[in-house]
Write a protein that holds these residues in place. Sequence first.
Motif: not given
Length: 88
Positions: A68-88
């Motif tokens: 039920g928690a609400a999060v701004v989409i930018d936080d989710i997209l930042d997490a996806l980018r961080a996941l990509d960067q940790s893989h490179s």
Amino acid sequence: MQQTFRDDIASELTVPRHRPSRGFTHPHQVLGHALLSRGQKRALLAEWASDACSVEGRPGWRQIPGSGAAVVIDDILDALRALDQSHS
């Protein structure tokens, strides 16, 4: 052996539909979870980023299923980018 993008996609497709989202209230908790694979983290964050989780009347927000928690989409997209960067 290094995991490829194709491997990531394959693992996302095999993630069970009963994702463990109930305990999470923020994307950074997903990133730090030791038991989730990279593909599972990506699938979970992508689900949260989808319009299916949007908050009515607040297009920049997503409601996390199960918590039920609400999060701004930018936080989710930042997490996806961080996941990509940790893989490179």
